[in-house]
Motif scaffolding. Structure first.
Motif, PDB file in Angstrom:
ATOM      1  N   TYR A  80       0.309  12.811 -56.463  1.00 34.44           N
ATOM      2  CA  TYR A  80       0.060  13.434 -55.168  1.00 34.44           C
ATOM      3  C   TYR A  80      -1.118  12.708 -54.515  1.00 34.44           C
ATOM      4  O   TYR A  80      -2.027  12.242 -55.200  1.00 34.44           O
ATOM      5  CB  TYR A  80      -0.355  14.902 -55.297  1.00 34.44           C
ATOM      6  CG  TYR A  80       0.600  15.833 -55.991  1.00 34.44           C
ATOM      7  CD1 TYR A  80       1.424  16.693 -55.259  1.00 34.44           C
ATOM      8  CD2 TYR A  80       0.637  15.912 -57.381  1.00 34.44           C
ATOM      9  CE1 TYR A  80       2.269  17.591 -55.900  1.00 34.44           C
ATOM     10  CE2 TYR A  80       1.483  16.798 -58.031  1.00 34.44           C
ATOM     11  CZ  TYR A  80       2.298  17.636 -57.284  1.00 34.44           C
ATOM     12  OH  TYR A  80       3.129  18.519 -57.917  1.00 34.44           O
ATOM     13  N   ARG A 112       3.707  12.014 -53.615  1.00 38.83           N
ATOM     14  CA  ARG A 112       3.924  13.084 -52.635  1.00 38.83           C
ATOM     15  C   ARG A 112       2.721  13.153 -51.700  1.00 38.83           C
ATOM     16  O   ARG A 112       1.570  13.172 -52.138  1.00 38.83           O
ATOM     17  CB  ARG A 112       4.121  14.430 -53.333  1.00 38.83           C
ATOM     18  CG  ARG A 112       5.282  14.441 -54.313  1.00 38.83           C
ATOM     19  CD  ARG A 112       5.412  15.787 -55.011  1.00 38.83           C
ATOM     20  NE  ARG A 112       5.961  16.783 -54.101  1.00 38.83           N
ATOM     21  CZ  ARG A 112       5.985  18.093 -54.390  1.00 38.83           C
ATOM     22  NH1 ARG A 112       5.481  18.543 -55.517  1.00 38.83           N
ATOM     23  NH2 ARG A 112       6.520  18.948 -53.535  1.00 38.83           N
ATOM     24  N   CYS A 114       0.351  15.098 -49.137  1.00 42.91           N
ATOM     25  CA  CYS A 114      -0.058  16.477 -48.853  1.00 42.91           C
ATOM     26  C   CYS A 114      -1.194  16.466 -47.825  1.00 42.91           C
ATOM     27  O   CYS A 114      -2.067  15.602 -47.879  1.00 42.91           O
ATOM     28  CB  CYS A 114      -0.556  17.175 -50.124  1.00 42.91           C
ATOM     29  SG  CYS A 114       0.545  17.048 -51.548  1.00 42.91           S
ATOM     30  N   ASP A 161       6.393  23.341 -48.278  1.00 44.94           N
ATOM     31  CA  ASP A 161       6.677  22.326 -49.288  1.00 44.94           C
ATOM     32  C   ASP A 161       8.029  21.713 -48.965  1.00 44.94           C
ATOM     33  O   ASP A 161       9.067  22.356 -49.115  1.00 44.94           O
ATOM     34  CB  ASP A 161       6.689  22.972 -50.678  1.00 44.94           C
ATOM     35  CG  ASP A 161       6.845  21.952 -51.798  1.00 44.94           C
ATOM     36  OD1 ASP A 161       7.247  20.814 -51.513  1.00 44.94           O
ATOM     37  OD2 ASP A 161       6.572  22.309 -52.955  1.00 44.94           O
ATOM     38  N   ASP A 162       8.017  20.470 -48.520  1.00 47.37           N
ATOM     39  CA  ASP A 162       9.250  19.782 -48.149  1.00 47.37           C
ATOM     40  C   ASP A 162       9.562  18.653 -49.125  1.00 47.37           C
ATOM     41  O   ASP A 162      10.047  17.593 -48.741  1.00 47.37           O
ATOM     42  CB  ASP A 162       9.141  19.239 -46.721  1.00 47.37           C
ATOM     43  CG  ASP A 162      10.514  18.981 -46.104  1.00 47.37           C
ATOM     44  OD1 ASP A 162      11.454  19.732 -46.406  1.00 47.37           O
ATOM     45  OD2 ASP A 162      10.644  18.005 -45.332  1.00 47.37           O
ATOM     46  N   VAL A 166       4.027  17.816 -48.266  1.00 46.18           N
ATOM     47  CA  VAL A 166       3.574  19.209 -48.315  1.00 46.18           C
ATOM     48  C   VAL A 166       2.449  19.363 -47.310  1.00 46.18           C
ATOM     49  O   VAL A 166       1.495  18.575 -47.305  1.00 46.18           O
ATOM     50  CB  VAL A 166       3.064  19.595 -49.718  1.00 46.18           C
ATOM     51  CG1 VAL A 166       2.707  21.085 -49.766  1.00 46.18           C
ATOM     52  CG2 VAL A 166       4.093  19.268 -50.794  1.00 46.18           C
ATOM     53  N   LEU A 177      -2.758  25.082 -51.616  1.00 51.66           N
ATOM     54  CA  LEU A 177      -2.172  23.806 -52.017  1.00 51.66           C
ATOM     55  C   LEU A 177      -2.492  23.500 -53.473  1.00 51.66           C
ATOM     56  O   LEU A 177      -1.612  23.124 -54.259  1.00 51.66           O
ATOM     57  CB  LEU A 177      -2.689  22.687 -51.112  1.00 51.66           C
ATOM     58  CG  LEU A 177      -2.231  21.276 -51.465  1.00 51.66           C
ATOM     59  CD1 LEU A 177      -0.712  21.142 -51.349  1.00 51.66           C
ATOM     60  CD2 LEU A 177      -2.931  20.245 -50.569  1.00 51.66           C
ATOM     61  N   THR A 180      -0.585  25.717 -55.813  1.00 49.73           N
ATOM     62  CA  THR A 180       0.826  25.320 -55.813  1.00 49.73           C
ATOM     63  C   THR A 180       1.042  24.133 -56.750  1.00 49.73           C
ATOM     64  O   THR A 180       1.999  24.094 -57.526  1.00 49.73           O
ATOM     65  CB  THR A 180       1.289  24.970 -54.393  1.00 49.73           C
ATOM     66  OG1 THR A 180       1.199  26.132 -53.566  1.00 49.73           O
ATOM     67  CG2 THR A 180       2.729  24.470 -54.390  1.00 49.73           C
ATOM     68  N   GLN A 184       3.283  23.924 -60.250  1.00 48.70           N
ATOM     69  CA  GLN A 184       4.331  22.921 -60.445  1.00 48.70           C
ATOM     70  C   GLN A 184       4.093  22.077 -61.689  1.00 48.70           C
ATOM     71  O   GLN A 184       5.041  21.703 -62.386  1.00 48.70           O
ATOM     72  CB  GLN A 184       4.421  22.019 -59.218  1.00 48.70           C
ATOM     73  CG  GLN A 184       4.945  22.722 -57.978  1.00 48.70           C
ATOM     74  CD  GLN A 184       4.884  21.861 -56.735  1.00 48.70           C
ATOM     75  OE1 GLN A 184       4.206  20.832 -56.704  1.00 48.70           O
ATOM     76  NE2 GLN A 184       5.588  22.266 -55.689  1.00 48.70           N
ATOM     77  N   VAL A 214      11.093  20.791 -57.856  1.00 49.16           N
ATOM     78  CA  VAL A 214      10.128  19.692 -57.824  1.00 49.16           C
ATOM     79  C   VAL A 214      10.881  18.394 -58.115  1.00 49.16           C
ATOM     80  O   VAL A 214      11.400  18.196 -59.216  1.00 49.16           O
ATOM     81  CB  VAL A 214       9.007  19.900 -58.863  1.00 49.16           C
ATOM     82  CG1 VAL A 214       8.012  18.743 -58.804  1.00 49.16           C
ATOM     83  CG2 VAL A 214       8.300  21.230 -58.616  1.00 49.16           C
TER      84      VAL A 214
END
Length: 340
Positions: A80, A112, A114, A161-162, A166, A177, A180, A184, A214
């Motif tokens: 992330y 990812r 964010c 959350d896409d 995110v 965040l 979350t 995960q 995820v």
């Protein structure tokens, strides 16, 4: 505590000019606390940990470099990257093309992206938020939508959350965040214990006894990652193998084999997870009927949607809404009726 790479998920926090340091150090502390809770629970056994690193421009503004690492001495593999809030209003944020290029490069490697609060403005400069539902601080929502009309800005939601992107809302939404991410990576039980220790509320959508979909994105297969991004952006409405194999530049059989190896799922299963994740969001945050939601996420057969939803979540759609729906209901006005 030194841990092998295989059990470390790395969260990179981007320390750009005028960012909120409370979020930078608060997230760092949150992940450390979560790791300690996880380790204490394991009673000495090897447990997963969240590796945290801080990144910023060098003194010449030419390169993004690591300035802090909770588990130094090994190659970085970012799971992330977080763009924290800004302490100045978006209209006064500096142009940061070097940071934008760095974010694009990390996302291209499977990281990812964010953002929190006004951090969405820097994230939006990458173009990776185009065509997506995103959130930011309510005071900046109109400006974000005006500056980046390709975005679908929803300031009513605290966290969206896409999959590979995110976004979190208010200036203190870094707690939502961070928790979350803990859910995960370390599990919902560790997340709840971390929230209790910090005396903060857990994210409402993750108080459930199961975790949202995820996606595996750090597999290194760029052709498959390109298809994953397209499926997420289009909500997997079209997942014909021939078309997706063409997008990947692969033969159909090769594409299917590599997709399964990279994601751990067959294409149809992957598409179902994306669609059900979108359905869960609508059940949690809207008053639309189950039939409308099923149609919106790509199911013409509502019965088939109900079966798939229950198989993936353990609950029928109506039961899921009753348990996790966040929409306030007028006691004299029932939700949109659904077919039994």
């Amino acid at each position: 505590m030194d841990l092998p790479d295989s059990i470390c998920t790395e969260v990179a926090i981007l320390c750009y000019p005028d960012c909120q340091l409370a979020a930078v150090y608060g997230l760092t502390d949150l992940f450390r606390i979560a790791g300690e809770i996880s380790r204490d629970r394991a009673d000495g056994e090897t447990t997963p940990a969240i590796r945290v690193s801080h990144w910023q421009l060098d003194a010449f503004g030419a390169e993004v470099v690591c300035t802090f690492d909770s588990h130094p001495g090994r190659p970085h593999r970012l799971g992330y990257v977080v763009v924290p809030p800004s302490l100045i209003v978006p209209s006064r944020m500096q142009p940061m093309q070097t940071l934008v290029s760095w974010l694009l490069a990390q996302h291209g490697n499977g990281t990812r992206l964010c953002s929190v609060c006004a951090g969405a403005f820097l994230a939006a400069e990458t173009g990776l938020l185009d065509g997506r539902d995103v959130t930011t601080h309510w005071a900046f929502a109109a400006e974000l939508a005006e500056r980046y009309p390709q975005l679908r800005v929803d300031a009513d939601r605290m966290l969206i959350d896409d999959g590979d992107v995110v976004t979190a809302g208010g200036i203190l939404a870094w707690t939502d965040l961070g928790l979350t991410m803990v859910a995960q990576q370390l599990g919902p039980s560790i997340m709840l214990d971390t929230a209790r220790f910090l005396l903060t509320d857990p994210p409402g959508r993750l108080q459930q006894p199961f975790i949202g979909f995820v996606q595996r994105r750090d597999h290194g297969d760029e052709a498959i990652l390109k298809v994953q991004n397209w499926l997420q952006t289009t909500n997997a409405r079209d997942h014909a193998i021939e078309m997706l194999a063409g997008r990947a530049g692969l033969g159909e059989r090769t594409f299917q084999r590599r997709f399964l190896k990279a994601t751990g799922l067959r294409l149809t299963e992957y598409a179902q997870h994306i669609r059900v994740a979108k359905a869960r969001e609508q059940l949690e945050t809207s008053r639309r009927s189950i039939e409308q939601i099923a149609w919106d996420v790509g199911y013409g057969d509502v019965s088939a949607f109900r079966r798939i939803f229950q198989r993936l979540t353990g609950l029928a759609p109506a039961d899921y809404r009753r348990r996790f729906g966040a929409v306030l209901q007028d006691p004299e006005e029932p939700l949109v009726p659904t077919i039994p």
